[in-house]
Design a protein around this motif. Structure first.
Motif, mmCIF file in Angstrom:
data_model
loop_
_atom_site.group_PDB
_atom_site.id
_atom_site.type_symbol
_atom_site.label_atom_id
_atom_site.label_comp_id
_atom_site.label_asym_id
_atom_site.label_seq_id
_atom_site.Cartn_x
_atom_site.Cartn_y
_atom_site.Cartn_z
ATOM 1 N N PHE A 280 -17.592 25.129 -30.439
ATOM 2 C CA PHE A 280 -17.814 26.259 -31.350
ATOM 3 C C PHE A 280 -16.524 27.060 -31.541
ATOM 4 O O PHE A 280 -16.159 27.401 -32.674
ATOM 5 C CB PHE A 280 -18.921 27.176 -30.816
ATOM 6 N N ILE B 81 -20.753 23.934 -24.629
ATOM 7 C CA ILE B 81 -20.802 23.789 -26.086
ATOM 8 C C ILE B 81 -20.066 24.949 -26.746
ATOM 9 O O ILE B 81 -19.721 24.897 -27.934
ATOM 10 C CB ILE B 81 -22.256 23.645 -26.605
ATOM 11 N N GLU C 194 -23.178 31.859 -27.404
ATOM 12 C CA GLU C 194 -23.817 32.526 -28.540
ATOM 13 C C GLU C 194 -22.793 33.304 -29.350
ATOM 14 O O GLU C 194 -22.805 33.280 -30.585
ATOM 15 C CB GLU C 194 -24.935 33.442 -28.032
ATOM 16 N N SER D 258 -20.974 31.016 -31.620
ATOM 17 C CA SER D 258 -21.655 30.598 -32.848
ATOM 18 C C SER D 258 -21.708 31.749 -33.846
ATOM 19 O O SER D 258 -21.646 31.531 -35.056
ATOM 20 C CB SER D 258 -23.037 30.019 -32.545
ATOM 21 N N VAL D 259 -21.789 32.985 -33.335
ATOM 22 C CA VAL D 259 -21.671 34.131 -34.238
ATOM 23 C C VAL D 259 -20.292 34.082 -34.904
ATOM 24 O O VAL D 259 -20.161 34.268 -36.123
ATOM 25 C CB VAL D 259 -21.843 35.463 -33.465
ATOM 26 N N CYS E 296 -26.334 22.977 -34.734
ATOM 27 C CA CYS E 296 -26.672 23.572 -33.448
ATOM 28 C C CYS E 296 -26.155 25.003 -33.390
ATOM 29 O O CYS E 296 -26.852 25.908 -32.910
ATOM 30 C CB CYS E 296 -26.058 22.735 -32.335
ATOM 31 N N SER E 297 -24.933 25.185 -33.915
ATOM 32 C CA SER E 297 -24.358 26.520 -33.895
ATOM 33 C C SER E 297 -25.180 27.469 -34.767
ATOM 34 O O SER E 297 -25.417 28.627 -34.404
ATOM 35 C CB SER E 297 -22.896 26.409 -34.332
ATOM 36 N N ALA E 298 -25.678 26.968 -35.900
ATOM 37 C CA ALA E 298 -26.537 27.792 -36.760
ATOM 38 C C ALA E 298 -27.830 28.156 -36.035
ATOM 39 O O ALA E 298 -28.304 29.297 -36.086
ATOM 40 C CB ALA E 298 -26.855 27.036 -38.046
ATOM 41 N N SER F 59 -28.970 23.061 -26.986
ATOM 42 C CA SER F 59 -27.521 22.941 -27.165
ATOM 43 C C SER F 59 -26.919 22.063 -26.085
ATOM 44 O O SER F 59 -25.941 21.361 -26.327
ATOM 45 C CB SER F 59 -26.804 24.291 -27.224
ATOM 46 N N VAL G 163 -28.308 28.400 -32.786
ATOM 47 C CA VAL G 163 -28.022 29.405 -31.759
ATOM 48 C C VAL G 163 -27.875 30.775 -32.403
ATOM 49 O O VAL G 163 -28.420 31.772 -31.919
ATOM 50 C CB VAL G 163 -26.732 29.029 -30.984
ATOM 51 N N LEU G 164 -27.175 30.816 -33.543
ATOM 52 C CA LEU G 164 -26.957 32.084 -34.240
ATOM 53 C C LEU G 164 -28.288 32.724 -34.644
ATOM 54 O O LEU G 164 -28.520 33.914 -34.414
ATOM 55 C CB LEU G 164 -26.090 31.844 -35.482
ATOM 56 N N ASN H 116 -24.794 20.591 -21.177
ATOM 57 C CA ASN H 116 -24.427 21.902 -20.664
ATOM 58 C C ASN H 116 -24.274 22.901 -21.802
ATOM 59 O O ASN H 116 -23.423 22.747 -22.677
ATOM 60 C CB ASN H 116 -23.110 21.742 -19.913
ATOM 61 N N ALA H 117 -25.087 23.942 -21.743
ATOM 62 C CA ALA H 117 -25.079 24.916 -22.839
ATOM 63 C C ALA H 117 -23.869 25.842 -22.775
ATOM 64 O O ALA H 117 -23.569 26.529 -23.753
ATOM 65 C CB ALA H 117 -26.363 25.739 -22.806
ATOM 66 N N PHE I 281 -19.838 31.546 -37.823
ATOM 67 C CA PHE I 281 -20.345 31.967 -39.121
ATOM 68 C C PHE I 281 -19.609 33.182 -39.655
ATOM 69 O O PHE I 281 -19.496 33.364 -40.864
ATOM 70 C CB PHE I 281 -21.862 32.129 -39.060
ATOM 71 N N VAL J 74 -29.956 34.261 -31.743
ATOM 72 C CA VAL J 74 -29.356 35.529 -31.323
ATOM 73 C C VAL J 74 -29.875 36.658 -32.211
ATOM 74 O O VAL J 74 -30.258 37.732 -31.732
ATOM 75 C CB VAL J 74 -27.808 35.468 -31.412
#
Lengths: 427, 182
Positions: free
Chosen positions: A61, A57, A241, A244-245, B27-29, B51, B31-32, A53-54, A248, B35
């Motif tokens: 994160f 996740i 999304e 995940s932004v 995975c997070s990278a 993901s 997705v980033l 499931n996206a 980072f 985007v």
């Protein structure tokens, strides 16, 4: 079936079986005793489709984002910076506790992490500056609860997932009540300290230069929050999304402050894996129980029960609130949410209430569960960070904030727009 | 012997968890980057699908680590009110129900993979991922979790029979609320 579930739930939980497994066991029981056809055949598919499931996740994160912020020491800087901005109020540093907790909950999404962080940073200050330990620690415990209300909130993701409601809408709905609670906490602190100035410690004024300097420290974290919420709000990114932004962004902030290293990364990742697995076992169990309850005809039984009770829709909400307050004494946040959603949300929605609004109401009640004894996780967290004094001091100190939460519950019931205004405005 | 076995399991699961963590980070990278690319009207496509797979596999393989670190939440209102031997009984019973349930889950997950293998199913997406490729590691994670739980249960049982309650509690007990938060 409802009786079986309620009794079975309490019995199995009190045997200290892991909460996720309790939910699976109840599901197996429903399959055996209440379902005309074998539901267990659907188990494999359900476990696959729930975890593949996206949306979910977003949970690891956001956990990772919070872990990085906490472990890289950004919390300490934030606290020091906010201290300069709010300590002129009656109650001084107590406001810094609430404000730091608010800011952290706005990025981390977990209440316990928020409380633990603020407690560790703030406690040494309290002793140095002569604050009343009760009020000081109560404010940290209460401020920490904001983590599950102010977006991004992991609990709201779980609620949205289990009730099929829109997570971006839930996030927007939580914003005003969350900030409202934070302001409410500060208001009641001011009130208490005006009546009993002895409790508040010394008020401190900082020069404009010092305040500006502090502001620079706050910019990255405010920016991070704005980016996460802004991208969701603008429709540029899904919660996943945006998360995940955020991850980072947190790495970048930590790097900017020079506190990023491999240990921070690896500890944060390990913590994330542990918390994610814990949350997912509970979610999988709840999804299975949801599925068996729905297949075995919970809907009919609920409407029969409702007719039998003859409650008005307001009466129902009041009963539900009471149930959460009582259960909240004994069961903790995520577990409380997940075990009650399959039964209570269909009941409430059947009465014509908005599931987004109810999600927010439920979150306030669950926040309360975090700071009501005997089982109130945040109380223990704060006590753990104090290393001295009695547990009962934290409990007493949290009482004014529990009162504020009850006020918020009343306001949400009387004026649902507090929660629904923002999500509706965006549509 | 049981102590060494438990230490070995812990070390093994730490390795597994660091791989799972790394997968989540990558995975997070991914997705980033997607985007960012989308803002210039480019896209990998399929990040959602990937993901999802990462989440499914991370979930099943992370479970064992959470078990070793006593991470799965338990309500210990009554458990804390009995003596060390009583607590050990609570812990053994709780781990037994967990092992049995997880075994059942793993068994019931097999038909999912079996069907994908039999029909050579592909995901109904642009990537057309052969489902068996991702369901195999996912199922393996559940089987692994079931095995880890049974081995831990046996090791703890030996400890309890030797009346080494403290060691058993360290392996399969429940963390008090304050420690759980750390």
């Amino acid at each position: 079936m409802i009786l079986y579930c309620s009794v079975g739930l309490l019995a199995l939980l009190s045997l200290s079986i892991p909460v996720g497994i309790v939910l699976f066991l109840l599901g197996f029981g429903i399959d055996i005793f209440f379902s005309p056809f074998p539901l267990i055949r659907g188990l494999g598919n359900l476990v696959w489709s729930t975890s593949n499931n996206a949306t979910l996740i977003a949970i690891p994160f956001f956990v990772l984002l919070g872990e990085i912020l906490v472990r890289s020491g950004i919390a300490t800087r934030t606290y020091a910076a906010l201290d300069r901005w709010v300590s002129w109020l009656p109650g001084g540093l107590v406001h810094a506790n609430v404000a730091t907790a608010t800011m952290f909950s706005a990025t981390s999404g977990s209440s316990v992490a928020t409380a633990a962080t603020v407690a560790t940073v703030a406690m040494p200050q309290a002793e140095k500056l002569g604050y009343d330990p009760k009020l000081f620690s109560g404010a940290i415990a209460a401020g920490g609860t904001l983590g599950i209300m102010i977006p991004p909130s992991i609990n709201l993701i779980v609620y949205g997932f289990l009730t099929q409601s829109s997570i971006p809408k839930l996030f927007l709905a939580g914003l005003l009540p969350g900030l409202g609670l934070a302001l409410g906490f500060m208001a009641i602190t001011v009130l208490i300290c005006l009546i009993r100035p002895g409790l508040g410690g010394e008020r401190r004024l900082f020069s404009a230069a010092q305040m500006l300097q502090a502001l620079v420290q706050l910019i990255p974290i405010v920016l991070l929050f704005t980016v996460i919420i802004g991208t969701i709000y603008k429709g540029w990114a899904t919660p996943t999304e945006a998360a995940s932004v955020g991850v980072f962004g947190a790495v970048a902030i930590a790097a900017l402050f020079g506190t990023m290293n491999w240990r921070v990364v690896s500890e944060s990742l390990m913590g994330t894996v542990k918390i994610t697995a814990m949350i997912m076992l509970v979610i999988l169990g709840a999804s299975f129980l949801n599925f068996t309850l729905a297949s075995a005809g919970l809907g009919n039984e609920l409407s029969a029960l409702l007719d039998g009770l003859g409650l008005s829709s307001l009466g129902l909400i009041l009963v539900v609130v009471l149930i959460y307050i009582v259960l909240g004494f004994f069961i903790e946040t995520l577990s409380l949410m997940v075990v009650t959603i399959p039964i209570i949300v269909p009941l409430v929605v059947a009465q014509g209430y908005d599931p987004i609004w109810f999600g927010i109401l439920m979150i306030v009640l669950i926040e309360m569960a975090l700071i009501t004894p005997p089982v109130g996780l945040n109380l223990y967290v704060v006590q753990g960070a104090r290393r001295s004094g009695r547990m009962s001091e934290v409990m007493l100190g949290a009482i004014p904030y529990v009162v504020m939460m009850l006020v918020m519950v009343g306001l949400l019931i009387a004026f649902p727009q507090i929660a629904l205004f923002l999500p509706n405005a965006v549509q | 012997m049981p102590e060494r076995l438990l230490d070995g399991l812990k070390a093994l699961n730490r390795r597994v968890a660091s791989l799972v963590g790394l997968a989540l980070l990558l995975c997070s990278a991914f997705v980033l980057i997607d985007v960012v690319l989308r803002q210039v009207h480019l896209s990998f496509g399929g990040t959602d699908e990937i993901s999802g797979y990462v989440m499914a596999i991370a979930t099943s393989w992370g479970m064992g680590y959470a078990l070793m670190e006593l991470g799965h939440v338990r309500i210990d209102l009554i458990r804390t009110r009995v003596g060390a031997a009583g607590r050990s009984l609570f812990d053994l019973f709780s781990l037994f129900t967990l092992s049995a349930s997880v075994t059942l889950i793993a068994i019931k997950c097999w038909p999912v993979l079996e069907r994908s293998l039999a029909n050579s199913s592909r995901a109904n997406t642009p990537l057309e991922t052969p489902l068996a490729w991702v369901q195999l590691p996912w199922l393996a994670g559940w089987v692994y979790f079931a095995l880890i739980s049974w081995i831990t249960l046996l090791a703890a049982l030996v400890l309890v029979m030797r009346r080494e309650h403290a060691a058993a509690e360290a392996a399969i007990g429940a963390l008090g609320e304050a420690e759980a938060a750390k």
